[in-house]
Design a protein around this motif. Sequence first.
Motif, PDB file in Angstrom:
ATOM      1  N   ALA A  72     -47.241 -27.684 -17.811  1.00 50.36           N
ATOM      2  CA  ALA A  72     -45.790 -27.781 -17.990  1.00 50.36           C
ATOM      3  C   ALA A  72     -45.031 -26.837 -17.058  1.00 50.36           C
ATOM      4  CB  ALA A  72     -45.432 -27.478 -19.445  1.00 50.36           C
ATOM      5  N   ASN A  73     -45.597 -25.631 -16.822  1.00 51.06           N
ATOM      6  CA  ASN A  73     -44.830 -24.648 -16.044  1.00 51.06           C
ATOM      7  C   ASN A  73     -44.804 -24.962 -14.551  1.00 51.06           C
ATOM      8  OD1 ASN A  73     -47.498 -24.096 -15.706  1.00 51.06           O
ATOM      9  ND2 ASN A  73     -47.371 -21.910 -16.167  1.00 51.06           N
ATOM     10  N   ASN A  78     -36.916 -29.850 -16.926  1.00 51.44           N
ATOM     11  CA  ASN A  78     -36.596 -28.879 -17.973  1.00 51.44           C
ATOM     12  C   ASN A  78     -36.148 -29.620 -19.214  1.00 51.44           C
ATOM     13  OD1 ASN A  78     -35.696 -26.853 -15.356  1.00 51.44           O
ATOM     14  ND2 ASN A  78     -36.977 -26.058 -16.992  1.00 51.44           N
ATOM     15  N   PHE A  87     -34.510 -18.036 -27.189  1.00 56.77           N
ATOM     16  CA  PHE A  87     -35.327 -16.861 -27.505  1.00 56.77           C
ATOM     17  C   PHE A  87     -34.492 -15.857 -28.303  1.00 56.77           C
ATOM     18  CE2 PHE A  87     -36.886 -18.449 -23.321  1.00 56.77           C
ATOM     19  CZ  PHE A  87     -38.027 -19.038 -23.827  1.00 56.77           C
ATOM     20  N   LEU A  90     -33.434 -12.326 -27.011  1.00 56.26           N
ATOM     21  CA  LEU A  90     -32.618 -12.189 -25.805  1.00 56.26           C
ATOM     22  C   LEU A  90     -31.188 -12.666 -26.076  1.00 56.26           C
ATOM     23  CD1 LEU A  90     -35.132 -13.714 -23.232  1.00 56.26           C
ATOM     24  CD2 LEU A  90     -34.842 -11.308 -23.845  1.00 56.26           C
ATOM     25  N   GLU A  94     -29.552 -13.492 -20.874  1.00 54.35           N
ATOM     26  CA  GLU A  94     -30.994 -13.405 -20.609  1.00 54.35           C
ATOM     27  C   GLU A  94     -31.713 -14.708 -20.939  1.00 54.35           C
ATOM     28  OE1 GLU A  94     -32.744 -11.352 -18.965  1.00 54.35           O
ATOM     29  OE2 GLU A  94     -31.009 -10.093 -18.564  1.00 54.35           O
ATOM     30  N   PHE A  98     -33.757 -16.720 -17.991  1.00 51.62           N
ATOM     31  CA  PHE A  98     -35.213 -16.670 -18.208  1.00 51.62           C
ATOM     32  C   PHE A  98     -35.997 -17.336 -17.075  1.00 51.62           C
ATOM     33  CE2 PHE A  98     -39.263 -17.791 -20.116  1.00 51.62           C
ATOM     34  CZ  PHE A  98     -39.545 -16.692 -20.908  1.00 51.62           C
ATOM     35  N   GLY A  99     -35.634 -18.576 -16.764  1.00 54.65           N
ATOM     36  CA  GLY A  99     -36.357 -19.317 -15.735  1.00 54.65           C
ATOM     37  C   GLY A  99     -36.163 -18.705 -14.353  1.00 54.65           C
ATOM     38  N   ARG A 101     -35.509 -15.529 -13.602  1.00 57.40           N
ATOM     39  CA  ARG A 101     -36.245 -14.266 -13.473  1.00 57.40           C
ATOM     40  C   ARG A 101     -37.713 -14.522 -13.175  1.00 57.40           C
ATOM     41  NH1 ARG A 101     -33.088 -10.144 -14.282  1.00 57.40           N
ATOM     42  NH2 ARG A 101     -31.494 -10.149 -15.898  1.00 57.40           N
ATOM     43  N   LEU A 102     -38.258 -15.587 -13.763  1.00 54.52           N
ATOM     44  CA  LEU A 102     -39.655 -15.909 -13.485  1.00 54.52           C
ATOM     45  C   LEU A 102     -39.846 -16.270 -12.017  1.00 54.52           C
ATOM     46  CD1 LEU A 102     -40.436 -18.031 -16.648  1.00 54.52           C
ATOM     47  CD2 LEU A 102     -41.399 -15.815 -16.090  1.00 54.52           C
ATOM     48  N   ARG A 104     -38.443 -14.794  -9.729  1.00 54.33           N
ATOM     49  CA  ARG A 104     -38.188 -13.555  -8.984  1.00 54.33           C
ATOM     50  C   ARG A 104     -36.980 -13.692  -8.073  1.00 54.33           C
ATOM     51  NH1 ARG A 104     -41.777 -10.683 -10.792  1.00 54.33           N
ATOM     52  NH2 ARG A 104     -43.929 -11.336 -11.179  1.00 54.33           N
ATOM     53  N   LYS A 107     -31.069 -10.375  -8.109  1.00 56.67           N
ATOM     54  CA  LYS A 107     -30.155 -10.123  -9.234  1.00 56.67           C
ATOM     55  C   LYS A 107     -28.799 -10.808  -9.041  1.00 56.67           C
ATOM     56  CE  LYS A 107     -31.476  -6.180 -11.917  1.00 56.67           C
ATOM     57  NZ  LYS A 107     -31.956  -4.852 -11.674  1.00 56.67           N
ATOM     58  N   ARG A 146     -29.380 -23.209 -20.114  1.00 56.33           N
ATOM     59  CA  ARG A 146     -30.662 -22.606 -19.779  1.00 56.33           C
ATOM     60  C   ARG A 146     -31.545 -23.591 -19.010  1.00 56.33           C
ATOM     61  NH1 ARG A 146     -34.789 -20.862 -24.475  1.00 56.33           N
ATOM     62  NH2 ARG A 146     -34.930 -23.119 -24.599  1.00 56.33           N
ATOM     63  N   ALA A 147     -31.386 -24.887 -19.329  1.00 54.79           N
ATOM     64  CA  ALA A 147     -32.186 -25.900 -18.649  1.00 54.79           C
ATOM     65  C   ALA A 147     -31.607 -26.238 -17.272  1.00 54.79           C
ATOM     66  CB  ALA A 147     -32.286 -27.146 -19.516  1.00 54.79           C
ATOM     67  N   ASN A 150     -31.854 -24.094 -13.773  1.00 56.30           N
ATOM     68  CA  ASN A 150     -33.033 -24.170 -12.905  1.00 56.30           C
ATOM     69  C   ASN A 150     -32.974 -25.332 -11.922  1.00 56.30           C
ATOM     70  OD1 ASN A 150     -34.697 -22.041 -14.289  1.00 56.30           O
ATOM     71  ND2 ASN A 150     -34.288 -23.397 -16.009  1.00 56.30           N
TER      72      ASN A 150
END
Lengths: 362, 270
Positions: A72-73, A78, A87, A90, A94, A98-99, A101-102, A104, A107, A146-147, A150
Motif C-alpha cells: 500500500a505504501n 490515497n 491520528f 497529532l 501534523e 503526515f504523508g 514528512r515521510l 522528507r 519544511k 490529508r489525502a 499528497n
Amino acid sequence: MAILKFEGVKKQFGDNVILKDINFEIEEGKFYTILGPSGSGKTTILRLIAGFDYPNGGSIYFAGKQINQLPANQRQVNTVFQDYALFPNLNVFENIAFGLRLKRMKKKEIQLRVQEALALVHLAGYAHRELDELSGGQKQRVAIARAIVNRPKVLLLDEALSALDHKLRKEMQSELRQLQRQLGITFIFVTHDQEEALAMSDQIMIINEGLIEQSGSPVDIYDEPLNHFVADFIGESNIIPATMVRDFAVAINGKEFICVDAGITPGEQVEVVLRPEDLDITTVEKGKLTATVDSQLFRGVDYQIMVHDTDGHEWKINSIHKTTVGKQIGITFDPEDIHVMRKNETQAEFDARLESYQGVEA
Amino acid sequence: MSEKKHLFFALPYYLWLALFVIAPLVLIFYQSFLNLHGQFTVQNYLDFAQSSVYLKMTFNSVWYAFLITGLTLIIAYPVAYIIAQFKSRDFWLALVILPTWINLLLKTYAFIGILGEKGSINTFLRFIGLGSHQLLFTDASFILVAAYIELPFMILPIYNAIVAIKPSLINASLDLGASRFQTFRRVIWPLTKNGVAAGIQAVFIPSLSLFMITRLIGGNRVITLGTAIEEHFLTTQNWGMGSTIGVVLVVAMLIVMLLTDDSKKGGRAK
C-alpha cells in the motif's frame, strides 16, 4: 488511457467469495462511484486498489503496470476513510503533513502544501487545532485534505460521507464534486446511497454479490436499468412482468402499450420499469389503466401514492397533486416512460441491441 | 438531600481510605521521626543521608528496579503486540493472566526448584556434559524471577493500548506512504505510550521494594531498601529507621509517577 484497470479480479476470504469476476477501466480525471448494498464487495474493491488486500485471481493494472502485490505504501493512491482515521496524537497540521514528512519534504514546502490543502477544504486557519476541537464535518474535511495534499493520481473515498448528518452530507456532496473538478484527480467513491451516487458521479458502477451489474452515467443507469436488481436499487420503481408483442409494443396484463424498445423476440417474457414520477393520475376515462387509491403519504416535495389496478398489481406513483384514498383513478404515461428489461441480458448485449434499433429509428 | 445520600454511600469508601491508606501513611511518616527510645528527632533522616550503606541500598533498589522494568518492557511489548494480532487473543491473554492467580511464594519456590543445584536446568546441563553451575543466588536469577513475576502487569496495559488502536489508523498510515517500521514509530508507539507508562508504574514501583525474592532467589546478595525495611522491623526492631526508609520509598514512587505521567498531548510528531 485508463489509469486503473481490473481484469477478472477475484477475492475471497477462506470459503467466503467476495468478488467473483470484476472487470472495469477507470479513466483519468473523472468521478466514479461504486454503488452497492452492504456486503456486495464494493469496499473490497477499494481495499484492493489501495493495497490493503491483494487479489486471489486476475490482475490490477495502475498506469499500465500490474500492481497485484504492490504494498500500500508504494501506491500512488490515497484513501479517505469512513471513520476518518485521523491520528489522535497529532493536531490538524501534523495529520495533513503526515504523508509529506515521510517524503522528507522541506519544511517550507510542507507549510505551503498544508495551507493550500486546508484552503481547498475550507478549513484555512484550523492548522493548529487539536482533533477533539473539531466537529464531525470538519474532521471529514481534514481527512480529505490529508489525502489530497499528497497529490495522488487516484483518490479513494470509502463511504466518506455516511457519518455526517443529512444537511452536511448534501453540502459535502457538491463540495466534493467541485473539488474533483478543481483538482482533476480521479475520484473513486464507494457508497450504498444511490442518491449520493446519482448526484456526484460521472460514472456509476453498480455492484451486487461480487459482480458488476451495470456501469454507465447516472442518467443511463436511471433511465435504462439493465435488470431487476438495478431498477430496484436505483431510485424508486414499479417493476411489472410483461410480454413483448413486437418491436415498439409491449403487453402489460394483456393490454398493449406503445414503447420505445425493440430488438426483442415477439412473445418473450420481459419486465417493464415505470418510474413513480413518470406516472400521472388522471380521470378513469382518460387513463391507460384504472386503479384504486390505497394510501397516500406526504413527503414534503410530493405525495407518494400507492394504488392497485384492476388486475391486482400494485403501483407506486409520486405526484405533486393530492388525491383521495379509496377513489377510482386513471393512470397515464408516455411510451418513453416504459423501459423494457430482458432477463439475463448482459451490458454488452444490451448496448448492441440499443445500437441496432436506434440506428433504424434515426 | 441527594448530597447526604452521596455521603452515605461514599462512607465505606472514605472509611477504607482513612483506615488503610491514610492512617498507615501518617503512621509511617510519624514513626520516621522517632528514634529507638521513642524520642522525636530527625536523626533517622540524617543517618540515612550520611550512611554509605543506605545510599548504596537506595542505588541498588533503583538500579535493580530499573533493570527489572527494562527487561519486562522488552519482553512485554512484542508479546502484547503479537497477542493483539491473534484471532484467539482472549485465550492467549488468559495464559498471561493465569500466573497472577498463583501465590507469589509458590512461584518463587518453583524457581528454586528450576534453578537450584539439583534443579531441572542443572540436571539437564549435567546430562549434556556441561556440569552444574551456580544459578540460584545470582543477580541474573534475581532479575529473571522478578521480571517473570512482574511480566503480566506490564503486558496487560500495553495490550489494552494496542487493542484500542483502530485498524484503519494503521491502514491510513500505510496509505500515506509509511513503511511498517515508520507506522510503528509514528502511529503505534505514540498511541501506546500511555500503556507503556502505566506498565512501567505497575512494575517499577513494586520492584523498588521487593524483599522476599531478594532473599529466596538473590540469596541476600542483593540488598535493596525492601530488604532493609524488613530487617529494621523484624530483626533490629528499629521501627523509626524502617519508617524513614519507607518514606524514602514513597517519595521515590511519587517521582516515578510524576515522570511517567504523560498528560501532554498533540503537537509535533517527534
